[in-house]
Every structure is written in C-alpha cells, then in structure tokens.
Design an enzyme around this catalytic site. Structure first.
Site, mmCIF file in Angstrom:
data_model
loop_
_atom_site.group_PDB
_atom_site.id
_atom_site.type_symbol
_atom_site.label_atom_id
_atom_site.label_comp_id
_atom_site.label_asym_id
_atom_site.label_seq_id
_atom_site.Cartn_x
_atom_site.Cartn_y
_atom_site.Cartn_z
ATOM 1 N N HIS A 271 0.803 -1.237 0.000
ATOM 2 C CA HIS A 271 0.000 0.000 0.000
ATOM 3 C C HIS A 271 0.825 1.270 0.000
ATOM 4 C CE1 HIS A 271 -3.964 -1.877 0.855
ATOM 5 N NE2 HIS A 271 -3.222 -2.806 1.424
ATOM 6 N N LYS B 96 -8.117 14.105 4.715
ATOM 7 C CA LYS B 96 -7.298 12.884 4.713
ATOM 8 C C LYS B 96 -6.315 13.037 5.865
ATOM 9 C CE LYS B 96 -6.112 13.903 0.385
ATOM 10 N NZ LYS B 96 -6.327 12.660 -0.368
ATOM 11 N N ARG B 97 -5.561 11.969 6.196
ATOM 12 C CA ARG B 97 -4.558 12.128 7.238
ATOM 13 C C ARG B 97 -3.585 13.252 6.861
ATOM 14 N NH1 ARG B 97 -4.385 8.149 11.454
ATOM 15 N NH2 ARG B 97 -2.466 9.240 11.984
ATOM 16 N N LYS C 256 1.094 14.393 1.329
ATOM 17 C CA LYS C 256 -0.245 14.727 0.842
ATOM 18 C C LYS C 256 -0.391 16.226 0.570
ATOM 19 C CE LYS C 256 -2.276 10.762 3.311
ATOM 20 N NZ LYS C 256 -2.970 9.926 2.289
ATOM 21 N N THR D 284 -8.367 6.672 -1.895
ATOM 22 C CA THR D 284 -9.727 6.149 -2.068
ATOM 23 C C THR D 284 -10.740 7.262 -1.810
ATOM 24 O OG1 THR D 284 -9.461 5.292 0.179
ATOM 25 C CG2 THR D 284 -9.320 3.710 -1.625
ATOM 26 N N LYS E 191 -14.473 8.519 -3.667
ATOM 27 C CA LYS E 191 -15.712 8.854 -2.951
ATOM 28 C C LYS E 191 -16.243 10.206 -3.414
ATOM 29 C CE LYS E 191 -13.858 6.154 0.817
ATOM 30 N NZ LYS E 191 -13.052 6.164 2.048
HETATM 31 C C1 17S Z 1 -2.660 3.774 2.091
HETATM 32 N N1 17S Z 1 -1.559 3.252 2.847
HETATM 33 S S1 17S Z 1 -2.676 3.984 5.064
HETATM 34 C C2 17S Z 1 -2.125 4.580 0.930
HETATM 35 N N2 17S Z 1 -0.457 2.677 4.768
HETATM 36 O O1 17S Z 1 -1.396 5.684 1.427
HETATM 37 C C3 17S Z 1 -3.287 5.064 0.089
HETATM 38 N N3 17S Z 1 -0.315 2.584 6.059
HETATM 39 O O2 17S Z 1 -2.814 5.720 -1.057
HETATM 40 C C4 17S Z 1 -4.141 3.872 -0.326
HETATM 41 O O3 17S Z 1 -5.288 4.328 -0.996
HETATM 42 C C5 17S Z 1 -4.571 3.091 0.896
HETATM 43 O O4 17S Z 1 -3.427 2.675 1.623
HETATM 44 C C6 17S Z 1 -5.361 1.847 0.538
HETATM 45 O O5 17S Z 1 -4.664 1.073 -0.400
HETATM 46 C C7 17S Z 1 -1.509 3.261 4.169
HETATM 47 O O6 17S Z 1 1.561 1.376 11.975
HETATM 48 C C8 17S Z 1 0.708 2.047 6.542
HETATM 49 C C9 17S Z 1 0.882 1.880 7.961
HETATM 50 C C10 17S Z 1 -0.186 1.920 8.824
HETATM 51 C C11 17S Z 1 0.035 1.748 10.188
HETATM 52 C C12 17S Z 1 1.316 1.523 10.649
HETATM 53 C C13 17S Z 1 2.367 1.482 9.793
HETATM 54 C C14 17S Z 1 2.154 1.645 8.450
HETATM 55 C C15 17S Z 1 0.551 1.558 12.890
#
Ligand code: 17S
Length: 853
Positions: A376, A567-568, A573, A675, A679
């Site tokens: 991801h 978004k976060r 971003k 995503t 939406k």
């Molecule tokens: C997201 N990835 S949230 C992408 N990774 O940034 C988006 N988190 O572009 C994409 O649409 C979405 O996935 C769905 O495919 C993410 O420790 C990584 C992560 C989360 C938690 C963590 C460490 C890494 C708590």
C-alpha cells in the site's frame, strides 16, 4: 417553487431502500418496544436518545441472526474455498444504517421510528464509530468486507478488537490535542463474544532441538478471545463474519513457579498480557518498531491461523487417516493487508513443520500457494523492518524459520546470478547495514504467489523501482488491483438524494453493478437532470452548512464553492500546498478588494500522528491562517477557512456529498492509490489533482479534460531528483509565492509568536522531500481554471455528471471480483441464499445451483 422535502420525506421516496409494508413496520415497532423494555430495561419516560438507538440496533440485529447462521451453515455444507482477509485495521465506522440498507429495511425502519415519534437521524448520531483504523488501508479493508459479502464469497475478516480505536482529535487554540477513543463504554450491540473458541498464543521462550525436530518451549501464553461481527451483503441474505481477537490473561498468569506468594500483584499484572489488544497504533504510513506492535502483529496471526487450520480440518471430517494438507491451497486463500500480518508466513511454516511434521519443501510449496500480499505504500519510512534482536527475544523459532527461508531464497538467486553479491544483498530478507533487520516486504514477496499494488501507476512503480529485483526474478507474480469503494456506504447511505435521482434515471441495478453509471452520459445535456443534480448538491451543502454552524458556531455561505481537503495530515499529501493557495487568495483579495472573486469555503480536515511534529505544525498553520482570513472584514464572505475537527468515517459521510471541489494534490509517485478521491467523484465533486495514484485512472475514465490536472508527473519528479530540487529558485522567481512564504516566516499569521512557523518554512526551503514549491505555480493557475468553470453552473454540473458516469470502475465490487478471479481462485456469485423463514430444501436447492455453475 415547491417547499423542499425534508430528509424524512426524501428517504421515504427511495425505492432502493426497501418496501415499507404495514406488517413490517408493525413488527419493527413491536421489536423496538420489546428491546426497550427487556434489553434496556427502560420505559419511554426515562429512556434517553442512546436507549432508543440501542433499542433500534437490537431490533435490526435480530434480522441478521437467522441469515448469519444460515450463511455459515451453507458454507459448512458446500465447503467452498475460503478467503481470509488479514488486517491490523478495519475502519468500519457506524453499522446501524449500513445494516438497514443491506437488509432492505431502511424504509420500514424509518417509518416505524417516525410512527414512534422519534427522529432516525438523531438515533443514528448516537452510534460511536468503530475507529479500528488509521486511514485508507483500514477503510479499504472495511469496503472489501462489504463487497465480499455482496458477491457471495465465503470470506472472513480477521483482526484485533482494539479497546481504543483511533484517538479523538480536539482542536484547542489551533493545536491538535488527542483524546482516548473509549468506543466500547456503552457496549457494542454488533459483536458477539465467542469465549468457547478462545485460543492460546505463545511468546518469548527458547528453541529446543531434538531428533523429533525443533520445539518452542518455556513460552508465555496469552489467550485470544474472538468477537464476531456480522457482515451483511447487499440484498442477498448472505452474512459473513469479521472475527476480531481480544487478549486475555490465562487465569494462572504469573501465579506459577516462584510467583505463588504474590497473588494481588499477579492479578494486577494480568494487564501486561491484556495490553496487547488495548490500543490501535495511530500511525498512517509510518513504521514504528515497538515491541507491543510486534506482539499485536503476531497475536492476530497466531490466533487466526489456528482458526483457519481448525476449520480446514473440520471440513475433512469423515475422511479416515491423518489429514493431508495437499489440498490446503485449494481450500484456503489468505490475503495480507500490507506487511502488518507478515508473520503469518513463518507461523504457517512453523505449524506445518514443527507440529504437523510436514517436510520443509512440501510445507513451503503449500505456504507460497496460500498467501498473497498487497503493498500500500512506497514511502521508505512506512516499510516494516524489524530488528533481529526484538524477534529473537519475542519469537525465537520464527527467526530461525525466517533465516531458513532466506537461505533457500538466496540459493536460488545465486544459482541464477552467480557472484552477483550486490543483488544478493539487495534481495536478502535480512538487511545488514546498521543493525540487522528483517525486511517484511521481502518476506511477503518470497512467501506469496501474488503481489499487488493498489493502482496502475503504483503497481508499475513497485515493479520497476521498489521491488525491481524481485519482479525481474518472477515477473508473473506482480499484479495490479486498483482500489475501490463500496457504493452502498459511499452513495446510498451518505447521499440518498443523489442515489435516488440516479435510480430514477437508470434504474436500481447500478447499486450492484456500478459500471451502469455510464448510462448517465446520455443525460449530460438533459436540462431537467442537470437541474436535479445541481439541486441535490445544493441541498447537501445547505445541510452540511447547518451542521457546521451548529457544531462550530461559524457562518457559512452555502453558495460559495466548497473546496475540501480531508485525509490524514502528511507532508506527502501536501496540505501545505493548499495552505499556500489560501494565503495567495487572501493576498489577492486584500490587494484588490473590489475585483470580482469566486467565493470559496476551504475545508481542511484530518488527524496527525501524535508523534509527527511537522504534521502537527501544519494543522497549527492552517488554523492560524484561518483565524486571520476569517476575521478580516476586507475578506467578508468571499473566503472562509474551516478546520474540520476529528475527521473520521462518519464525518466523511457528511462532508463528501457536500463538496464541489476535491483536493488530491500529493506529489506524483507518493500516494499509492487514494480512495477518498473516488468517494468524491461518485458524489458529484470535481477533482483538482496531480497525476498520482488512482487519479490517473480517474482521468482515464472521465477524460483528462473533465478533471483539473496539474503539476509534475512521476517522470518529472524523477528528473528533478536527478538534477537536484532547489526550492529557492521558485521562491525568487514567483512573487506571490515569495509574499506568502515571507508572511508565514515572519509571523504575520501568528504575531504573538512570530518564530512559530520557522520549522515549516525551513523545511520547505531546505529539505522538502515533496517539492511543494515546484508545483505551486501550476496549482494556482489550475485553481483559476476551477474558478472560471464554477462561474458557469451549467457547464460545471455537466462535468460533474460526466464524472459520476465515469466512476463505475471504482466500485470495490469490481476490485474484489478481480482479486477473486486473478488471485484467490474463487468465483463471485449473484445467487441469493434463501432467507431463514423459507424451508431448508431451498438452501439445498441454492447449493445445487451453485455447484452446477
Ligand atoms: C494507504 N496506505 S494507510 C495509501 N499505509 O497511502 C493510500 N499505512 O494511497 C491507499 O489508498 C490506501 O493505503 C489503501 O490502499 C496506508 O503502523 C501504513 C501503515 C499503517 C500503520 C502503521 C504502519 C504503516 C501503525
């Protein structure tokens, strides 16, 4: 003009939400009153709005039970291949309305609640979000569960039942403050504890070698207690299961051996074990190598694999002799949601080799055919690389197994590329530079038969860049599965006005086959349709304005353009780029107050990881700019800046349908998919965005001329990296950029602490990995084009319609169909399981039909 319909009236009209039926309504009212009395032990004199919510939730839940039992019975009897979606995050949001919609009960419930003199939306607002996720990755898992149930797959979500989900964000004096998310305080009507299926999970200990093989001994045990949540499909009587594990201390915890004396301390210490499922780590796209997190990752994996193997063996009941695992990959597909559950690979090997006594090569072949891995992100700071020392202490046997996997893997490489030591170093599961670490992505690639990215551009980047050596070795392994969103929550639930308008235009089938939205292309020139689409948007904007005015005491101009960036908060971003646009608009108004200006309400929202300093500074900067802009009488109602507090699933459902302009402005090559972008598109917003993630495919579907695309492409970014990015040249070349940065730098937006934003400007000048200044000029020009079109409402709405018509590809039903056929080897079906009130033979009939397919 006719008086606008109330939401109550609007919802009643909607046929896709089920038939009302007098008997239905009467029965729901009866159930509601029964639960208020017997479950909540209240009468109407003392019941609170929360009591009413729980009474309704229990009433609706009753309608799930028979279908849930029936579905599981059906799977047991037909024994299809099971799909297991393993994830450390399931960002579910609220459940009540989604359940009513998927069961076709919405209209009947609305009517029942109305007849009881209550307000449905008030009750719905009482439900806590299940915030067991950070952002896109967790919400994707939730959308996938909805689609897998809707497509009739025998699928299970497996994760952790965090006692505290993603923190609640408060904005105090412009700063983010975190509060604990005690989401279970009032009880959770959607889960069923299953203490009878509790399983042990082992930690620490040591490995004993004997002639019978390796033995993991002297371990500490934590129990995993499953809680099941029903996942209803849309109008097909299927109800799947999401099983979340909660950590429980064994009753003899710390009371063995030398601790016998201290009973009180031993009971208090039970917390140590139970802390494993206490809280979700609040990082999005960031790896933090904490022992507790590694415990969480192994905890979910060890409990889940025991469950999967128990179910596999159970389906073999009646066969004589020892169970054979040869057919395991024909009966089980396990999808790894990023590397977070990667320990499932060595764990399955441990069970096969140490416990089931399979030989290594057989076990390894089965394991590889069972797992598939989704990546991801390509941000290096998000990739999991666990220090060897941690693994050695916590999971000594798994570390041995990883070493052995690596040995076989490196042997294969050296056979193909003799003497290529550099390649061996790059591809090893063990990284040696500066403290040994296990590269979990490498482990997942080697241990899976399929690896995928989440949008075309991202899948290409992992093939040619991040995992190039691996795709060179096994090109067939690498795939793309572009993300999607469920149209049930992200259209029917959050935007009933638009959902119904579309149903009137093209029928109701689009809900299960979103590609049918294409039919709307025939209506782009239809004056009535254009007027109706624009009316739905205006109604949504007015409703959201009322919400904002009530919650935040701000004044909103509902005819201004709603420009939304939610978004976060993360540097990649580029919320800072948006912020520079705000400052630029502000300066233009002040420079020329009489000049025409297209009024905007800029809405920015999102949580910063609590330990991410720069993200927290970005929030403070946006709120500081908002303070100045919103109070300036010269600006008036032309420009407003709103920081949306505590952005989460239930708030997304409110803001997205009210949005005119969706901001998707990450540096090209950094946002794997996104995503939220999808939406907004489905809900009638236009997109301003870079050629990044799924934006690229949105432009492909809608035509680039129907989006506001700007900025560097991936190739331009790569070229700039090679040449060297120099922020200063842009600053010196572009007067409006210089003015904005000088203001931020000199304390214009924070006169009491003029130094406050020095870290931010210093970063932008000297170490901006995401090249904000390089895209500034094109972004501002693109925003001017947005203004131009917004002044022509008819042309704007026509473009909106073209976007909605082109959004069908982004249904998670399409994504899941692709995973099912190209990764999992299972077949989606539109067969309807007969409802529980029909005789058993009906179920057998469905099973036969399925077999014949
Ligand atoms: C997201 N990835 S949230 C992408 N990774 O940034 C988006 N988190 O572009 C994409 O649409 C979405 O996935 C769905 O495919 C993410 O420790 C990584 C992560 C989360 C938690 C963590 C460490 C890494 C708590």
């Amino acid at each position: 003009m006719a008086a606008p319909l109330t939401d109550q009236e609007k919802r009643k009209q909607i046929s896709i939400r089920g038939i009302v039926g007098v008997e239905n309504v009467a029965e729901l009212k009866k159930g509601f009153n029964r639960h208020l009395h017997f479950t909540l032990v209240k009468d109407r004199n003392v019941a609170t709005p929360r009591d009413y919510y729980f009474a309704l939730a229990h009433t609706v839940r009753d309608h799930l039970v028979g279908r849930w039992i029936r579905t599981q019975q059906f799977y047991y009897e037909t024994d299809p291949k099971r799909v297991y979606y393993l994830s450390l995050e399931f960002y579910m949001g609220r459940t009540l309305q989604n359940t009513m919609i998927n069961l076709g009960l919405q209209n009947a419930c609305d009517e029942a609640i109305y007849q009881l003199g209550l307000d449905m939306e008030d009750l719905e607002e009482m439900e806590e979000d299940a915030g067991l996720g950070n952002g896109g990755l967790g919400r994707l898992a939730a959308c996938f569960l909805d689609s897998m149930a809707t497509l009739g797959l025998a699928a299970y979500g497996y994760g952790i039942r965090y006692e505290y989900g993603i923190f609640n964000q408060k904005i105090k004096n412009g700063w983010q403050v975190e509060e604990a998310d005690d989401w279970l305080r009032h009880g959770n009507p959607w889960e069923k504890a299953r203490p009878e299926y509790m399983l042990p999970v082992h930690f620490y200990g040591r490995v004993e070698e004997s002639k019978e093989g390796a033995k993991w001994v002297d371990t500490q045990v934590v129990l995993a207690m499953p809680y099941d949540t029903p996942i209803p499909g849309y109008m097909n009587n299927t109800v799947n299961t999401m099983r979340l594990w909660s950590a429980r201390a064994p009753n003899d915890f710390n009371l063995m051996d030398f601790n016998v004396g201290d009973y009180i301390q031993a009971v208090l210490d039970r917390n140590l074990a139970e802390n494993i499922s206490r809280v979700l780590y609040p990082n999005d796209n960031f790896f933090e190598g904490k022992e507790l997190r590694l415990k969480q990752e192994y905890f979910v994996v060890a409990a889940t694999l025991q469950d999967i193997i128990r179910r596999f063996k159970n389906s073999k009941k009646g066969f004589s002799g020892p169970v054979s695992f040869d057919s395991f990959p024909e009966k089980v597909a396990i999808q790894l949601n990023d590397t977070h559950p990667a320990m499932a690979i060595p764990e399955l090997m441990r069970v096969f080799v140490d416990i089931e006594k399979l030989d290594w090569d057989t076990a390894w072949a089965i394991t590889k055919r069972t797992f598939a891995y989704t990546n991801h992100t390509v941000l290096p700071e998000a990739l999991e690389r666990w220090p060897i020392g941690l693994l050695e202490t916590l999971l000594p046997r798994h570390l041995q197994i990883i070493y052995r996997i690596n040995q076989g893997h490196l042997d294969e490489i050296s056979a193909l590329f003799p003497e290529d030591m550099d390649r061996m170093r790059r591809m090893s599961l063990i990284e040696e530079d500066g403290g040994k670490r296990v590269n979990m992505a490498h482990l997942c690639i080697v241990g899976s038969h399929a690896v995928n990215g989440v949008a075309e551009i991202h899948s290409n980047i992992i093939k040619t860049d991040v995992f190039r050596d691996f795709s060179e070795l096994e090109p067939e392994k690498f795939q793309n599965k572009t993300n999607g969103i469920t149209p049930r929550r992200w259209l029917l639930l959050c935007n009933p006005g638009l959902a119904e308008l579309i149903a009137e235009a093209i029928g109701e089938e689009y809900v299960k086959d979103l590609s049918q939205l294409q039919k709307l292309n025939e209506l782009v020139d239809d004056d009535t349709f254009i007027r109706d689409v624009s009316k739905v948007k205006q109604d949504n904007k007015e409703k959201f304005s009322q919400y904002l005015e009530k919650e935040y005491m701000v004044e909103i101009n509902p005819s201004s353009m709603f420009d939304v960036h939610v978004k976060r908060i993360h540097e990649y971003k580029r919320q800072l780029l948006n912020c520079l646009h705000i400052v630029t608009m502000y300066n233009r108004i002040r420079k020329n107050p009489k000049a025409p200006f297209v009024p905007r309400t800029v809405i920015i929202g999102g949580k910063a990881a609590p330990g991410y300093h720069m993200a927290k500074m970005i929030i403070k900067l946006i709120t500081a700019v908002g303070e100045v802009v919103n109070k300036d009488p010269v600006v008036g109602s032309k420009l407003k800046v709103i920081y949306l507090e505590n952005y989460r699933v239930s708030l997304a459902e409110k803001v997205i349908p009210a949005t005119d302009l969706s901001e998707q402005i990450s540096t090209a090559g950094t946002e794997a998919s996104g995503t939220g972008n999808m939406k907004f598109m489905l809900n009638g917003a236009l997109t301003i965005g870079t050629m990044d993630g799924a934006n690229v495919e949105m432009a492909e579907e809608a035509g680039e001329e129907n989006m506001f695309i700007f900025g560097m492409r991936v190739e331009d970014v790569a070229e700039m990296d090679a040449q060297g990015y120099d922020a200063m040249t842009y600053y010196q070349k572009i007067p409006e950029l210089k003015q904005a940065i000088d203001q931020i730098n000199s304390g214009f937006f924070c006169p009491k602490q003029p130094e406050l934003f020095k870290d931010v400007t210093n970063m932008l000048f000297n170490h901006d990995r995401f090249k904000v200044f390089a895209d500034y000029e094109d972004y501002i020009k693109c925003q001017e084009k947005v203004n131009e079109l917004y002044q022509n409402p008819r042309e704007w709405t026509k473009m909106v319609i073209k976007n909605i018509a082109a959004s069908g590809k982004f249904s998670s039903d399409r994504t899941i169909t692709d995973y099912a056929t190209e990764v999992w080897g299972v077949e989606p079906t539109d067969l309807k399981i007969p409802p529980p009130n029909e005789p058993r033979e009906a179920l057998d009939e469905t099973a036969r039909a399925l077999r014949e397919k």
